[in-house]
Design an enzyme around this catalytic site. Structure first.
Site, PDB file in Angstrom:
ATOM      1  N   GLU A 295     113.709 -22.039  -4.708  1.00  0.00           N
ATOM      2  CA  GLU A 295     111.989 -21.998  -5.048  1.00  0.00           C
ATOM      3  C   GLU A 295     111.759 -22.667  -5.543  1.00  0.00           C
ATOM      4  O   GLU A 295     110.450 -22.115  -6.847  1.00  0.00           O
ATOM      5  CB  GLU A 295     112.120 -20.013  -6.052  1.00  0.00           C
ATOM      6  CG  GLU A 295     113.620 -20.793  -7.244  1.00  0.00           C
ATOM      7  CD  GLU A 295     114.666 -20.353  -7.407  1.00  0.00           C
ATOM      8  OE1 GLU A 295     114.841 -20.659  -5.824  1.00  0.00           O
ATOM      9  OE2 GLU A 295     114.872 -19.603  -8.211  1.00  0.00           O
ATOM     10  N   HIS A 319     111.569 -13.577  -1.159  1.00  0.00           N
ATOM     11  CA  HIS A 319     111.809 -13.210  -2.005  1.00  0.00           C
ATOM     12  C   HIS A 319     112.164 -15.122  -2.951  1.00  0.00           C
ATOM     13  O   HIS A 319     111.566 -14.964  -4.113  1.00  0.00           O
ATOM     14  CB  HIS A 319     113.705 -13.927  -1.506  1.00  0.00           C
ATOM     15  CG  HIS A 319     114.922 -14.056  -2.543  1.00  0.00           C
ATOM     16  ND1 HIS A 319     115.715 -12.979  -3.609  1.00  0.00           N
ATOM     17  CD2 HIS A 319     115.203 -15.245  -3.313  1.00  0.00           C
ATOM     18  CE1 HIS A 319     116.130 -13.608  -4.200  1.00  0.00           C
ATOM     19  NE2 HIS A 319     115.861 -14.768  -4.530  1.00  0.00           N
ATOM     20  N   GLU A 320     112.008 -15.767  -1.718  1.00  0.00           N
ATOM     21  CA  GLU A 320     111.635 -17.206  -2.568  1.00  0.00           C
ATOM     22  C   GLU A 320     110.627 -17.101  -3.436  1.00  0.00           C
ATOM     23  O   GLU A 320     109.885 -17.651  -4.907  1.00  0.00           O
ATOM     24  CB  GLU A 320     112.106 -18.806  -2.063  1.00  0.00           C
ATOM     25  CG  GLU A 320     113.055 -18.881  -1.404  1.00  0.00           C
ATOM     26  CD  GLU A 320     114.574 -17.967  -2.235  1.00  0.00           C
ATOM     27  OE1 GLU A 320     114.141 -18.447  -3.405  1.00  0.00           O
ATOM     28  OE2 GLU A 320     115.402 -17.488  -1.455  1.00  0.00           O
ATOM     29  N   HIS A 323     110.012 -15.338  -6.767  1.00  0.00           N
ATOM     30  CA  HIS A 323     110.630 -16.749  -7.959  1.00  0.00           C
ATOM     31  C   HIS A 323     109.711 -17.436  -8.265  1.00  0.00           C
ATOM     32  O   HIS A 323     109.044 -17.653  -9.556  1.00  0.00           O
ATOM     33  CB  HIS A 323     111.662 -17.559  -7.351  1.00  0.00           C
ATOM     34  CG  HIS A 323     112.993 -17.165  -7.499  1.00  0.00           C
ATOM     35  ND1 HIS A 323     113.306 -16.120  -8.397  1.00  0.00           N
ATOM     36  CD2 HIS A 323     113.763 -16.894  -6.060  1.00  0.00           C
ATOM     37  CE1 HIS A 323     114.483 -15.821  -8.207  1.00  0.00           C
ATOM     38  NE2 HIS A 323     114.922 -16.331  -6.836  1.00  0.00           N
ATOM     39  N   GLU A 342     117.491 -13.679 -10.571  1.00  0.00           N
ATOM     40  CA  GLU A 342     117.751 -13.255  -9.333  1.00  0.00           C
ATOM     41  C   GLU A 342     117.868 -11.427  -9.439  1.00  0.00           C
ATOM     42  O   GLU A 342     117.350 -10.937  -8.775  1.00  0.00           O
ATOM     43  CB  GLU A 342     119.114 -13.496  -9.571  1.00  0.00           C
ATOM     44  CG  GLU A 342     119.215 -14.659  -9.383  1.00  0.00           C
ATOM     45  CD  GLU A 342     118.421 -15.588  -7.598  1.00  0.00           C
ATOM     46  OE1 GLU A 342     117.315 -14.608  -7.015  1.00  0.00           O
ATOM     47  OE2 GLU A 342     118.159 -17.728  -8.242  1.00  0.00           O
ATOM     48  N   ASP A 397     128.043 -22.811 -10.097  1.00  0.00           N
ATOM     49  CA  ASP A 397     128.444 -22.383  -9.005  1.00  0.00           C
ATOM     50  C   ASP A 397     129.700 -21.788  -8.827  1.00  0.00           C
ATOM     51  O   ASP A 397     129.817 -21.089  -7.707  1.00  0.00           O
ATOM     52  CB  ASP A 397     128.488 -23.816  -8.118  1.00  0.00           C
ATOM     53  CG  ASP A 397     127.342 -24.480  -8.171  1.00  0.00           C
ATOM     54  OD1 ASP A 397     126.228 -24.546  -8.976  1.00  0.00           O
ATOM     55  OD2 ASP A 397     127.173 -26.010  -8.122  1.00  0.00           O
ATOM     56  N   TYR A 405     121.591 -10.001  -8.505  1.00  0.00           N
ATOM     57  CA  TYR A 405     120.898 -10.321  -7.539  1.00  0.00           C
ATOM     58  C   TYR A 405     120.717  -8.771  -7.670  1.00  0.00           C
ATOM     59  O   TYR A 405     119.517  -8.040  -7.636  1.00  0.00           O
ATOM     60  CB  TYR A 405     121.491 -10.479  -6.413  1.00  0.00           C
ATOM     61  CG  TYR A 405     121.326 -11.971  -5.975  1.00  0.00           C
ATOM     62  CD1 TYR A 405     121.838 -12.959  -6.974  1.00  0.00           C
ATOM     63  CD2 TYR A 405     120.580 -12.756  -5.423  1.00  0.00           C
ATOM     64  CE1 TYR A 405     122.054 -14.158  -6.250  1.00  0.00           C
ATOM     65  CE2 TYR A 405     120.385 -14.321  -4.747  1.00  0.00           C
ATOM     66  CZ  TYR A 405     120.737 -14.922  -6.065  1.00  0.00           C
ATOM     67  OH  TYR A 405     120.882 -16.438  -6.119  1.00  0.00           O
TER      68      TYR A 405
HETATM   69  N1  BES Z   1     117.699 -20.118  -6.397  1.00  0.00           N
HETATM   70  C1  BES Z   1     118.382 -19.360  -5.579  1.00  0.00           C
HETATM   71  C2  BES Z   1     119.163 -20.579  -4.979  1.00  0.00           C
HETATM   72  C3  BES Z   1     120.331 -20.697  -6.047  1.00  0.00           C
HETATM   73  C4  BES Z   1     121.228 -19.565  -6.573  1.00  0.00           C
HETATM   74  C5  BES Z   1     121.011 -22.487  -5.951  1.00  0.00           C
HETATM   75  C6  BES Z   1     121.924 -20.701  -7.649  1.00  0.00           C
HETATM   76  C7  BES Z   1     121.603 -22.441  -7.059  1.00  0.00           C
HETATM   77  C8  BES Z   1     122.370 -21.481  -7.563  1.00  0.00           C
HETATM   78  C9  BES Z   1     117.821 -18.821  -4.478  1.00  0.00           C
HETATM   79  O1  BES Z   1     116.389 -17.983  -4.872  1.00  0.00           O
HETATM   80  C10 BES Z   1     118.332 -17.352  -3.357  1.00  0.00           C
HETATM   81  O2  BES Z   1     118.274 -16.924  -3.949  1.00  0.00           O
HETATM   82  N2  BES Z   1     118.852 -17.580  -2.688  1.00  0.00           N
HETATM   83  C11 BES Z   1     119.113 -16.679  -1.481  1.00  0.00           C
HETATM   84  C12 BES Z   1     118.043 -15.722  -0.179  1.00  0.00           C
HETATM   85  C13 BES Z   1     118.446 -14.382  -0.666  1.00  0.00           C
HETATM   86  C14 BES Z   1     119.449 -13.644  -1.274  1.00  0.00           C
HETATM   87  C15 BES Z   1     117.402 -14.315   0.304  1.00  0.00           C
HETATM   88  C16 BES Z   1     119.828 -17.593  -0.768  1.00  0.00           C
HETATM   89  O3  BES Z   1     119.931 -18.724  -0.651  1.00  0.00           O
HETATM   90  O4  BES Z   1     120.452 -16.842   0.345  1.00  0.00           O
HETATM   91 ZN    ZN Z   2     117.193 -16.268  -5.874  1.00  0.00          ZN
END
Ligand code: BES
Ligand code: ZN
Length: 626
Positions: A295, A319-320, A323, A342, A397, A405
């Protein structure tokens, strides 16, 4: 001067209002002083602006230049500025009172911590307003992926992109790498002539006279939202405020897929208040992008694996976009509060899916989310299965999962059902408005919840229930779980097929959405036979599917079902995408098979060079764990 009766009444009223707002604020506890994932000391010296000047060196895979930080002396006696870095080479540090005359500052770069990187301590004069750090990044910088021309769709030019969340910004910028600190940023980026640079900021179509691409993010954002990409990048508009950036070969397909984003923005604004960031553009990355989406403000970074030609996977963009309220506008104070980003965003996405595509579609996505949560609960340790994390100093990570979520979203759904949708919508909108451009902690949310929702709805939610939602390693028994009629039908058909009473060619898949396929494959009973698996692939060509989501679900199932003949195709698959959510289940399935681990390790050795460092690390961890 004497006050009239009315004036006097007004003064008393104003004083009472002031008192009540002071009390309301007092009810919200202060943010923590420190973030366990950062060396920064923002309660003493705080970065209030970041100005970057960087050259992109594809030959040596490095960014080289300077970062100029503006400093607020929160504690007037403090003189040691603590910054986060990881694998940066620092060549010079200067300080200035006016941004014009600079003098050398003494500094110390500490030994590298495996999770946090190296603390950079800078000795500052008490009147220093700015610090300038000259540095370059390492070729192994954890945020950066340097793609060769062969790894792009155009095949002619190289590509670079960053992924700063959660704690990777420090591998390309020395700064206070914590979401407790927010700052505007500006950047001047020098890239090779044939390439374009884009960032999570206001942009220009052309570089400046000296060749620099110039950027300005005027709003205060946390460091994890600073993002850069450089490549053969073209732009196509899709609406008044929306458009897509992509490699030229992808541009038209991307613009078609995401043509309805402006509509989603309108729906989001109607529910949660005005969009505060000006434009909302998308950047479609090469397939190695390690996430579905990221996002980055004004410019969401997205995987090309959701471009399917049927617009069925756009909820990733929803989703993005969400955010822009939960995360970018109101930001988790530390990574222990990650669910505030999330969980809220997952809840918002489901609401917007419902408004845009109807309840039946939204319910499919909700049930897929619940299935993700069930999978996560299987793999995560108990301590990582609660919304509030007990073990803060671990690598974010490593503890990443669907729990913040989906468990987080179900908490909000439950609150909604306790007080009713209209009251909950007003409450959420108030939360965003009252914390706009601020970072917020879980404790603050609970205080705000009590004050602005539960006080008006006595007897609906107890403190013990809130604690259970936040701290228990599983959903409360009274959680309100989603159901999908479309999935129930899939299950009935599947049962008939598994029992042999329905022929493979009679499966009514023609009008299945990809979500129904996902459900069909991802929740397949373990009793499925090898012959049945083979029949599926023969009939539907799943192993050759150009839909990466479908192919991922298929390979995971086929490997888990013991279909060794699928291994080579699956190996091709994990070498063609770098999205962790698609890779992990396939590698996990191999590791659980006899002889599968060695095959997976061999495949990983070949694939690794094509992965972003974060994805490579995540896959490597799978081998260590099991
Ligand atoms: N912000 C996250 C991606 C992220 C989380 C990067 C933690 C680094 C550390 C992003 O908004 C996200 O949740 N992406 C999901 C989308 C899905 C839930 C629709 C993804 O990448 O799978
Ligand atoms: Zn997210």
């Amino acid at each position: 001067m004497l006050l009239s009766k009315n004036d006097a009444r007004r003064v008393v009223l104003a004083a009472a209002l002031l008192m009540s707002s002071v009390l309301a604020r007092a009810a919200e506890p202060p943010l923590p002083d420190r973030d366990p994932h950062s060396y920064a000391n923002p309660s003493q010296l705080k970065v209030t602006n970041v100005a970057l000047q960087l050259s992109v060196d594809f030959d040596r895979k490095r960014l080289i230049g300077s970062s100029e930080l503006q400093i607020a002396h929160v504690d007037p006696a403090a003189r040691e500025l603590l910054l986060d870095t990881r694998d940066l080479t620092i060549t010079d540090v200067d300080s200035s009172t006016d941004g014009k005359a600079w003098k050398k500052a003494a500094y110390l770069l500490a030994a590298r911590d495996a999770v946090l990187g190296s603390k950079l301590s800078i000795d500052l004069p008490l009147d220093a307003q700015r610090v300038r750090i000259r540095y370059h990044s390492a070729s192994t910088a954890s945020a950066l992926q340097w793609l060769t021309p062969a790894q792009t769709s155009g095949k002619k030019l190289p590509f670079l992109f960053t992924q700063s969340q959660a704690i990777h910004a420090r591998s390309w910028i020395p700064l206070q790498d914590t979401p407790l600190v927010r700052a505007p940023y500006q950047a001047r980026i020098f890239a090779p002539k044939a390439l374009r640079a884009v960032m999570s900021a206001q942009m220009h179509e052309q570089p400046a006279a000296d060749g620099a691409w110039e950027f300005d993010m005027p709003q205060a954002i946390p460091s994890y939202l600073i993002a850069l990409a450089v490549g053969d990048i073209a732009f196509k508009s899709t609406g008044a405020r929306t458009g897509v950036y992509a490699e030229p070969a992808m541009l038209d397909r991307a613009a078609y897929e995401f043509a309805e984003t402006e509509k989603t923005m309108d729906l989001a604004e109607a529910l949660y208040g005005s969009y505060r960031w000006g434009r909302y553009d998308l950047l479609i990355l090469p397939p190695s992008f390690p996430y579905g989406g990221m996002e980055n403000p004004r410019l969401t970074f997205a995987t090309p694996t959701v471009i399917t030609g049927d617009r069925k996977l756009v909820s990733l963009i929803t989703h993005e976009l969400s955010h822009s309220w939960s995360g970018n506008l109101v930001t988790n104070a530390t990574w222990s509060d990650f669910w505030l980003n999330e969980g809220f965003t997952t809840y918002l996405t489901n609401r917007l899916n419902e408004a845009q595509f109807g309840a039946a579609f939204a319910d499919m996505e909700r049930v897929l989310g619940l299935q993700d949560l069930r999978d996560a609960e299987e793999h995560a340790e108990a301590a990582d299965r609660a919304l509030l994390r007990a073990t803060p100093a671990r690598d974010p990570d490593e503890v990443f999962s669907s729990v913040p979520y989906e468990h987080g979203a179900l908490f909000l759904v439950w609150l909604e059902t306790q007080v009713g949708r209209p009251a909950f919508d007003r409450f959420l909108r108030g939360w965003f408005d009252d914390h706009a451009f601020k970072s917020a902690s879980t404790a603050q949310f609970v205080a705000y919840l009590n004050e602005h929702l539960l006080a008006q709805n006595p007897g609906k939610v107890s403190t013990a229930q809130i604690d259970e939602w936040l701290q228990a390693p599983q959903l409360p028994a009274y959680a309100v779980l989603p159901k999908s009629d479309a999935f129930t039908q899939v299950e009935a058909t599947r049962a008939a097929w598994l029992a042999g009473s329905l022929k493979t060619e009679a499966l009514p898949t023609a009008d299945w959405a990809v979500q129904q396929w996902q459900h069909f494959l991802d929740t397949m009973p373990a009793s499925i036979s090898l012959a049945q698996l083979q029949a599926l692939d023969q009939q539907f060509g799943l192993s050759k599917s150009r839909n990466a989501i479908l192919a991922g679900s298929w390979f995971r199932l086929a490997i888990a079902g013991g279909d060794r003949a699928q291994w080579p195709a699956a190996a091709g698959y994990v070498q063609s995408v770098g999205r962790m959510r698609l890779l992990e289940p396939v590698y996990r399935a191999w590791i659980a098979q006899p002889g599968g681990r060695a095959f997976a390790e061999k495949t990983f050795a070949k694939a690794r060079d094509g992965y972003h460092p974060i994805a490579a690390e995540t896959v490597a961890r799978l081998f260590k764990k099991s």
